[in-house]
Design a protein around this motif. Structure first.
Motif, PDB file in Angstrom:
ATOM      1  N   ALA A 189     -22.461-101.672 -36.632  1.00 22.78           N
ATOM      2  CA  ALA A 189     -22.616-100.062 -37.332  1.00 22.78           C
ATOM      3  C   ALA A 189     -23.469-100.097 -38.338  1.00 22.78           C
ATOM      4  CB  ALA A 189     -21.171 -99.754 -37.451  1.00 22.78           C
ATOM      5  N   ASN A 190     -23.230-101.147 -39.169  1.00 21.82           N
ATOM      6  CA  ASN A 190     -24.224-101.319 -40.569  1.00 21.82           C
ATOM      7  C   ASN A 190     -25.649-101.329 -40.132  1.00 21.82           C
ATOM      8  OD1 ASN A 190     -22.137-100.876 -42.592  1.00 21.82           O
ATOM      9  ND2 ASN A 190     -21.821-102.877 -42.586  1.00 21.82           N
ATOM     10  N   LEU A 191     -25.808-102.227 -39.138  1.00 21.91           N
ATOM     11  CA  LEU A 191     -27.188-102.519 -38.488  1.00 21.91           C
ATOM     12  C   LEU A 191     -27.888-100.992 -38.168  1.00 21.91           C
ATOM     13  CD1 LEU A 191     -29.631-104.094 -37.933  1.00 21.91           C
ATOM     14  CD2 LEU A 191     -28.532-104.862 -35.940  1.00 21.91           C
ATOM     15  N   GLN A 192     -26.967-100.343 -37.267  1.00 23.30           N
ATOM     16  CA  GLN A 192     -27.547 -99.167 -36.893  1.00 23.30           C
ATOM     17  C   GLN A 192     -27.668 -98.000 -37.845  1.00 23.30           C
ATOM     18  OE1 GLN A 192     -24.079 -98.219 -33.710  1.00 23.30           O
ATOM     19  NE2 GLN A 192     -25.278 -99.268 -32.106  1.00 23.30           N
ATOM     20  N   ILE A 193     -26.807 -98.079 -39.035  1.00 24.68           N
ATOM     21  CA  ILE A 193     -26.963 -97.325 -40.138  1.00 24.68           C
ATOM     22  C   ILE A 193     -28.503 -97.662 -40.666  1.00 24.68           C
ATOM     23  CG2 ILE A 193     -26.302 -96.339 -42.165  1.00 24.68           C
ATOM     24  CD1 ILE A 193     -23.518 -96.845 -41.140  1.00 24.68           C
ATOM     25  N   SER A 202     -20.462 -92.918 -40.050  1.00 25.27           N
ATOM     26  CA  SER A 202     -19.792 -93.540 -38.797  1.00 25.27           C
ATOM     27  C   SER A 202     -19.117 -94.764 -38.830  1.00 25.27           C
ATOM     28  CB  SER A 202     -20.942 -93.551 -37.864  1.00 25.27           C
ATOM     29  OG  SER A 202     -21.938 -94.573 -38.306  1.00 25.27           O
ATOM     30  N   ILE A 203     -19.154 -95.302 -40.098  1.00 27.17           N
ATOM     31  CA  ILE A 203     -18.445 -96.487 -40.285  1.00 27.17           C
ATOM     32  C   ILE A 203     -16.940 -96.485 -40.685  1.00 27.17           C
ATOM     33  CG2 ILE A 203     -19.075 -97.201 -42.585  1.00 27.17           C
ATOM     34  CD1 ILE A 203     -19.841-100.006 -41.890  1.00 27.17           C
ATOM     35  N   ASN A 204     -16.541 -95.193 -41.050  1.00 29.59           N
ATOM     36  CA  ASN A 204     -15.340 -94.956 -41.787  1.00 29.59           C
ATOM     37  C   ASN A 204     -14.256 -95.131 -40.873  1.00 29.59           C
ATOM     38  OD1 ASN A 204     -16.928 -94.290 -44.121  1.00 29.59           O
ATOM     39  ND2 ASN A 204     -16.656 -91.905 -43.582  1.00 29.59           N
ATOM     40  N   SER A 205     -14.349 -94.969 -39.586  1.00 30.83           N
ATOM     41  CA  SER A 205     -13.445 -95.223 -38.770  1.00 30.83           C
ATOM     42  C   SER A 205     -13.178 -96.587 -38.543  1.00 30.83           C
ATOM     43  CB  SER A 205     -13.609 -94.441 -37.321  1.00 30.83           C
ATOM     44  OG  SER A 205     -14.897 -94.837 -36.914  1.00 30.83           O
ATOM     45  N   TYR A 206     -14.168 -97.248 -38.895  1.00 29.79           N
ATOM     46  CA  TYR A 206     -13.973 -98.708 -38.408  1.00 29.79           C
ATOM     47  C   TYR A 206     -13.320 -99.573 -39.656  1.00 29.79           C
ATOM     48  CZ  TYR A 206     -17.276 -98.677 -34.631  1.00 29.79           C
ATOM     49  OH  TYR A 206     -17.892 -97.972 -33.040  1.00 29.79           O
ATOM     50  N   SER A 209      -9.609 -98.736 -39.566  1.00 27.75           N
ATOM     51  CA  SER A 209      -8.845 -99.418 -38.852  1.00 27.75           C
ATOM     52  C   SER A 209      -8.505-100.773 -39.112  1.00 27.75           C
ATOM     53  CB  SER A 209      -9.719 -99.332 -37.380  1.00 27.75           C
ATOM     54  OG  SER A 209      -9.665 -98.229 -36.597  1.00 27.75           O
ATOM     55  N   LYS A 210      -9.859-101.275 -39.870  1.00 27.31           N
ATOM     56  CA  LYS A 210      -9.741-102.879 -40.505  1.00 27.31           C
ATOM     57  C   LYS A 210      -8.697-102.644 -41.675  1.00 27.31           C
ATOM     58  CE  LYS A 210     -12.234-106.219 -42.769  1.00 27.31           C
ATOM     59  NZ  LYS A 210     -13.753-106.789 -43.506  1.00 27.31           N
ATOM     60  N   SER A 211      -8.407-101.828 -42.283  1.00 28.82           N
ATOM     61  CA  SER A 211      -7.662-101.629 -43.517  1.00 28.82           C
ATOM     62  C   SER A 211      -6.311-101.832 -42.998  1.00 28.82           C
ATOM     63  CB  SER A 211      -7.684-100.283 -44.379  1.00 28.82           C
ATOM     64  OG  SER A 211      -9.048-100.487 -44.796  1.00 28.82           O
ATOM     65  N   ALA A 364     -17.415 -94.758 -23.342  1.00 26.87           N
ATOM     66  CA  ALA A 364     -16.322 -94.932 -24.379  1.00 26.87           C
ATOM     67  C   ALA A 364     -16.710 -95.728 -25.676  1.00 26.87           C
ATOM     68  CB  ALA A 364     -15.151 -95.508 -23.839  1.00 26.87           C
ATOM     69  N   SER A 365     -16.250 -95.420 -26.871  1.00 22.13           N
ATOM     70  CA  SER A 365     -16.575 -96.504 -27.895  1.00 22.13           C
ATOM     71  C   SER A 365     -15.929 -97.706 -28.209  1.00 22.13           C
ATOM     72  CB  SER A 365     -16.578 -95.636 -29.221  1.00 22.13           C
ATOM     73  OG  SER A 365     -15.159 -95.207 -29.590  1.00 22.13           O
ATOM     74  N   SER A 366     -16.341 -98.774 -28.804  1.00 17.74           N
ATOM     75  CA  SER A 366     -15.546 -99.812 -29.027  1.00 17.74           C
ATOM     76  C   SER A 366     -14.364 -99.749 -29.842  1.00 17.74           C
ATOM     77  CB  SER A 366     -16.624-100.850 -29.718  1.00 17.74           C
ATOM     78  OG  SER A 366     -17.674-101.236 -28.944  1.00 17.74           O
ATOM     79  N   LEU A 367     -14.459 -98.431 -30.880  1.00 12.36           N
ATOM     80  CA  LEU A 367     -13.225 -98.299 -31.464  1.00 12.36           C
ATOM     81  C   LEU A 367     -12.137 -98.125 -30.524  1.00 12.36           C
ATOM     82  CD1 LEU A 367     -11.973 -97.747 -34.529  1.00 12.36           C
ATOM     83  CD2 LEU A 367     -12.906 -95.477 -34.356  1.00 12.36           C
ATOM     84  N   ASP A 368     -12.181 -97.021 -29.636  1.00  9.22           N
ATOM     85  CA  ASP A 368     -11.256 -96.711 -28.651  1.00  9.22           C
ATOM     86  C   ASP A 368     -10.924 -98.046 -28.134  1.00  9.22           C
ATOM     87  OD1 ASP A 368     -11.624 -94.203 -28.978  1.00  9.22           O
ATOM     88  OD2 ASP A 368     -13.037 -93.910 -27.300  1.00  9.22           O
TER      89      ASP A 368
END
Length: 403
Positions: A189-193, A202-206, A209-211, A364-368
């Motif tokens: 995600a950081n690379l895409q940003i 867009s990285i906030n959801s990741y 989830s990590k937290s 579908a997204s990887s987050l799902d």
């Protein structure tokens, strides 16, 4: 010349008169060396006293054994070794053994007094002949039996602790894998940003989830540390020592209830409490009769106690069967829970596989996918916890049948 001689004679005469008229001066002068010697000796003794004390302290410090350093070595511990260590390391079992030794000494004393054949002259002497040795023998026998049951219960507890830690360690490893996976997604995600393909938010959801995963992992690690401390204490292992569990999780095995009715009937027939209460009633009856003979006011209380014990004995078989049937029903309920857990895990796996296909084709997204993986992880952990609970309940139920 004559004048000088007269002067010398006068001085000698005067000195002679002084010493003859004051004898105490001569005594004081004679005693003075002794007094000085005593003063010197006293001072010497006073000065050397602290030195002697210091010498004594030095000897004590030398004699005292140095504190034993904590054992920080690594212990590889199998479940079988853990169960064997209970006999020698468990503090509660050591206390029970010490109490048995005390009861045994008391019984030996009572038996010796009984065998001495002392004439019965009062209430106490009659109790020596007919009561005390029987009561202390009863107490000793019960303590030994209870100690055996305590060992069985400790083995169940230690097994449960061991299995719980293994399951938690497995869960912690799974969280570690999930965190590594989400870190990869965050990097992507950081690379895409950076390339302008995604907005920064867009990285906030990741990261959220990590937290959550990190918090869950920390809670599991804390539980492992807490349970490991309890296990070490139960086995008498130095708390500073690193312990590595080498056995694997006990597989789920259903209790064989094909002969349950016969097992329950046999357990009721051989129930040790029948012997315990029967003997207690007989011994209390002897004590009651002796107290009654010597007009002891406690005889009325003993009579009430005897009736209570008879009622307990009469209801013992019924109460035991109810207890065993209830425990068995709990086992069946746990079996149903485990069956439901398995279905849930299977459904999670199906959902995960389906979502993986959607991710592969870009629908579908990887987050799902990560969320489904976490769900599967949690449900697998629930299944393992319920299996541990069931296996512990089976072991306790078996102990109840064997008692």
């Amino acid at each position: 010349m004559k004048k000088s001689y007269l002067t010398l004679f006068t001085l000698v005469l005067s000195a002679s008169i002084v010493f003859s008229t004051h004898p105490t001066m001569a005594l004081d002068n004679a005693a003075q060396p002794a007094s000085n010697t005593a003063s010197v000796n006293t001072a010497t003794a006073t000065d050397t006293a602290p030195a002697d004390t210091a010498s004594g302290d030095s000897g004590s410090a030398t004699a005292a054994e140095p504190a034993t350093p904590p054992d920080t070595s690594t212990l590889s511990l199998s479940l079988d070794d853990a169960l064997k260590a209970i006999e020698t390391g468990n503090p509660d079992l050591k206390l029970a053994d010490s109490q048995i030794q005390i009861y045994d000494k008391q019984n030996q004393t009572d038996l010796a007094q009984h065998s001495a054949g002392t004439a019965v002259t009062d209430e106490d002497s009659k109790k020596v002949q007919f009561l005390n040795f029987k009561r202390s023998q009863w107490t000793l026998d019960n303590a030994k039996h209870d100690r055996d049951n305590q060992l069985k219960d400790l083995k169940v507890d230690v097994t449960n602790q061991y299995e719980t830690i293994l399951a938690l360690q497995q869960q912690a490893d799974n969280y570690k894998t999930e965190l590594a996976n989400i870190d990869k997604l965050i990097d992507q995600a950081n690379l895409q940003i950076k390339l302008g393909l995604q907005i920064p938010s867009s990285i906030n959801s990741y990261t959220a989830s990590k937290s959550k995963l990190e918090a869950a992992q920390k809670a599991v690690l804390n539980s492992i540390n807490s349970d490991m401390i309890t296990l070490k204490q139960d086995l008498g292992i130095d708390l500073s020592r690193n312990v590595v569990l080498t056995s694997t999780l006990i597989p789920y095995t259903q209790f064989d209830d094909s002969k349950l009715d016969n097992q329950i009937a046999e357990a009721i027939k051989n129930n040790y409490d029948i012997q315990r209460y029967t003997q207690d009633i007989d011994i209390t009856q002897i004590e009651h009769d002796i107290d009654l003979e010597f007009d002891d006011k406690t005889s009325d209380q003993l009579e009430i106690s005897i009736e209570d014990k008879k009622e307990t004995l009469a209801n013992l078989a019924v109460n035991q069967e109810v207890s065993l049937r209830t425990a068995y029903n709990n086992l069946k309920s746990l079996e149903n829970t485990i069956a439901a857990d398995k279905l849930t895990v299977e459904a999670d796996q199906i959902n995960l596989d389906t979502k993986q296909k959607n991710v592969d084709v870009g629908t579908a997204s990887s987050l799902d996918l990560i969320n489904l993986q976490n769900t599967l992880l949690n449900d697998q952990n629930t299944l393992q916890q319920d299996i541990n609970t069931y296996m512990t309940a089976v072991a306790n139920f078996q102990n109840s049948l064997d008692d």
